[in-house]
Design a protein around this motif. Structure first.
Motif, short mmCIF file in Angstrom:
data_model
loop_
_atom_site.label_atom_id
_atom_site.label_comp_id
_atom_site.label_asym_id
_atom_site.label_seq_id
_atom_site.Cartn_x
_atom_site.Cartn_y
_atom_site.Cartn_z
N ALA A 173 50.08 41.85 25.91
CA ALA A 173 51.13 41.94 26.91
C ALA A 173 51.78 40.59 27.21
O ALA A 173 52.97 40.54 27.55
CB ALA A 173 50.57 42.54 28.20
N GLU A 174 51.01 39.50 27.11
CA GLU A 174 51.51 38.17 27.47
C GLU A 174 51.21 37.18 26.34
O GLU A 174 50.40 36.27 26.48
CB GLU A 174 50.85 37.69 28.78
CG GLU A 174 51.06 38.60 29.97
CD GLU A 174 52.49 38.54 30.51
OE1 GLU A 174 53.24 37.63 30.08
OE2 GLU A 174 52.84 39.39 31.34
N PRO A 175 51.89 37.31 25.20
CA PRO A 175 51.58 36.44 24.06
C PRO A 175 51.91 34.97 24.29
O PRO A 175 51.40 34.10 23.56
CB PRO A 175 52.44 37.03 22.93
CG PRO A 175 53.56 37.73 23.63
CD PRO A 175 52.96 38.27 24.90
N ASP A 176 52.75 34.65 25.28
CA ASP A 176 53.13 33.26 25.52
C ASP A 176 52.18 32.54 26.48
O ASP A 176 52.35 31.35 26.73
CB ASP A 176 54.55 33.19 26.09
CG ASP A 176 55.60 33.66 25.09
OD1 ASP A 176 55.39 33.44 23.89
OD2 ASP A 176 56.60 34.25 25.52
N ILE A 177 51.21 33.27 27.03
CA ILE A 177 50.23 32.65 27.93
C ILE A 177 48.94 32.39 27.17
O ILE A 177 48.35 33.30 26.58
CB ILE A 177 49.95 33.55 29.15
CG1 ILE A 177 51.23 33.73 29.98
CG2 ILE A 177 48.85 32.94 30.03
CD1 ILE A 177 51.06 34.64 31.18
N ASP A 178 48.53 31.15 27.17
CA ASP A 178 47.30 30.74 26.48
C ASP A 178 46.15 30.77 27.49
O ASP A 178 45.82 29.76 28.12
CB ASP A 178 47.49 29.34 25.90
CG ASP A 178 46.26 28.85 25.14
OD1 ASP A 178 45.33 29.65 24.91
OD2 ASP A 178 46.22 27.65 24.78
N LEU A 179 45.56 31.96 27.67
CA LEU A 179 44.49 32.13 28.64
C LEU A 179 43.20 31.48 28.14
O LEU A 179 42.72 31.80 27.05
CB LEU A 179 44.24 33.62 28.90
CG LEU A 179 43.09 33.97 29.84
CD1 LEU A 179 43.35 33.42 31.24
CD2 LEU A 179 42.87 35.48 29.89
N ARG A 180 42.66 30.59 28.95
CA ARG A 180 41.40 29.91 28.62
C ARG A 180 40.43 30.14 29.77
O ARG A 180 40.72 29.79 30.91
CB ARG A 180 41.63 28.41 28.41
CG ARG A 180 42.62 28.13 27.27
CD ARG A 180 42.81 26.66 27.02
NE ARG A 180 43.84 26.43 26.01
CZ ARG A 180 44.21 25.22 25.58
NH1 ARG A 180 43.61 24.14 26.08
NH2 ARG A 180 45.16 25.10 24.68
N ILE A 181 39.29 30.72 29.45
CA ILE A 181 38.33 31.13 30.47
C ILE A 181 37.13 30.20 30.46
O ILE A 181 36.51 29.97 29.41
CB ILE A 181 37.89 32.60 30.24
CG1 ILE A 181 39.10 33.53 30.39
CG2 ILE A 181 36.80 32.98 31.23
CD1 ILE A 181 38.81 34.97 30.07
N ASN A 182 36.81 29.69 31.63
CA ASN A 182 35.62 28.87 31.81
C ASN A 182 34.58 29.70 32.57
O ASN A 182 34.86 30.22 33.64
CB ASN A 182 35.96 27.61 32.61
CG ASN A 182 34.74 26.76 32.88
OD1 ASN A 182 34.18 26.18 31.96
ND2 ASN A 182 34.34 26.66 34.13
N VAL A 183 33.40 29.87 31.98
CA VAL A 183 32.37 30.69 32.63
C VAL A 183 31.46 29.81 33.47
O VAL A 183 30.92 28.82 33.00
CB VAL A 183 31.56 31.51 31.60
CG1 VAL A 183 32.42 32.58 30.97
CG2 VAL A 183 30.98 30.63 30.51
N ASP A 184 31.33 30.20 34.73
CA ASP A 184 30.51 29.44 35.66
C ASP A 184 30.30 30.27 36.91
O ASP A 184 31.14 31.10 37.27
CB ASP A 184 31.20 28.12 36.04
CG ASP A 184 30.20 27.04 36.43
OD1 ASP A 184 29.08 27.39 36.85
OD2 ASP A 184 30.54 25.85 36.30
N ASN A 185 29.17 30.06 37.58
CA ASN A 185 28.89 30.78 38.82
C ASN A 185 29.17 29.95 40.07
O ASN A 185 29.19 30.49 41.17
CB ASN A 185 27.41 31.22 38.86
CG ASN A 185 27.12 32.34 37.88
OD1 ASN A 185 27.92 33.26 37.72
ND2 ASN A 185 25.99 32.26 37.20
#
Length: 304
Positions: A117-129
């Motif tokens: 849906a959003e090919p121009d957004i470079d989603l980067r996920i950082n996992v942390d609590n």
């Protein structure tokens, strides 16, 4: 006084926050001698001592303790302003922090839809609590399970969650059936230490908390142990719904308890309505609306 170099204030913050010239120098990637020179020049300009020197140990003077919070706030605000004007507001990198269990068990199976849906957004996920320090990180937003109130941040509720026990079919066949929560809690329960389970034990007795299997301390490991027939795990519906659907796990009893906490999308006010942040938030909200609560709701216990 009106022409104090910004670099001198950065150097003061690096040293004062660490109470170490050496560590301050390391953080700034300069030599300790350069740091000492900057601090001496700053103290001369101010006409004040900012540190007490005790050999290699240093402490802040009263003037240093007064100066530090203001310098930290100023540097944080400048950093926010630079990030805000330098980034693309509708596309590019979007950094989001979330719990590893939520990412792996709920979001990951759905995530390809966002990229489509959003090919121009470079989603980067950082996992942390842990709580995100947005002033000192490049995170734009976070997804967290909590009460919904975080000082200085804006939040929107994504969805509720429910607490329920799960186990493998093999475990249930060997040790079940269980006709009540009391019978189930004769087994050693698997759950990571967290206040998230408080509603369950408020309803069904604190004695069950004492029977916790103590070897593991994270939700993903707990669920893996349950799949391997090590016991009955207390978990959250968002984490186990797909495992139940795939028959990797089963519900030994139908009772569920609504969690005190819910899932929230959280961001600083200056990021909250950035187009790329808003796009991910709205996509999450739509998928959360489509996520069904656990079955047997007539038997659900809701804690007011």
């Amino acid at each position: 006084m009106q022409n104090i170099p910004l670099n001198a204030l950065r150097t003061f913050e690096a040293v004062a926050s660490r109470l170490s010239f050496a560590k301050g120098a390391e953080a700034l990637h300069v030599s300790p001698a350069a740091v000492s020179s900057q601090i001496r020049a700053l103290e001369q300009r101010l006409g004040l001592s900012l540190f007490h020197r005790h050999g290699r140990q240093i402490t802040l003077t009263e003037a240093g303790r007064t100066l530090l919070p203001g310098v930290q706030r100023g540097l944080a605000e400048m950093n926010q302003a630079v990030q805000l004007v330098s980034q693309d507001r509708s596309e590019g990198v979007l950094n989001v922090s979330m719990m590893p269990s939520f990412l792996q068990k709920w979001l990951m199976p759905r995530l390809s839809g966002f990229y489509d849906a959003e090919p121009d957004i470079d989603l980067r996920i950082n996992v942390d609590n842990v709580r995100v320090n947005f002033d000192q990180s490049d995170m734009h937003a976070a997804v967290r399970l909590g009460p919904g109130r975080w000082a200085g941040l804006k939040s929107v509720k994504l969805m509720d969650d429910w607490i329920l026990p799960v186990c493998s079919r093999r475990f249930l066949k060997k040790h079940g059936p269980f006709n009540s929560v009391e019978a189930l809690q004769q087994q050693d329960l698997l759950f990571a230490p967290s206040a998230v389970w408080d509603p369950w034990f408020r309803e069904h007795g604190e004695s069950g908390r004492d029977s916790r299997w103590t070897l593991l301390n994270d939700s993903l490991s707990i669920l893996m142990a349950a799949e391997q027939s090590e016991g009955i795990a207390l978990s959250r519906w968002t984490l186990v719904s797909r495992d139940i659907e795939a028959r990797r796990l089963v519900r030994p009893i139908e009772t569920v308890v609504k969690a005190d906490w819910s899932h929230y999308f959280v961001a600083p006010p200056h990021y909250f309505d950035l187009p790329k942040v808003a796009a991910f938030r709205e996509w999450l909200l739509e998928h959360c609306r489509q996520f069904d609560p656990p079955a047997y709701l007539l038997k659900t216990v809701t804690i007011a």
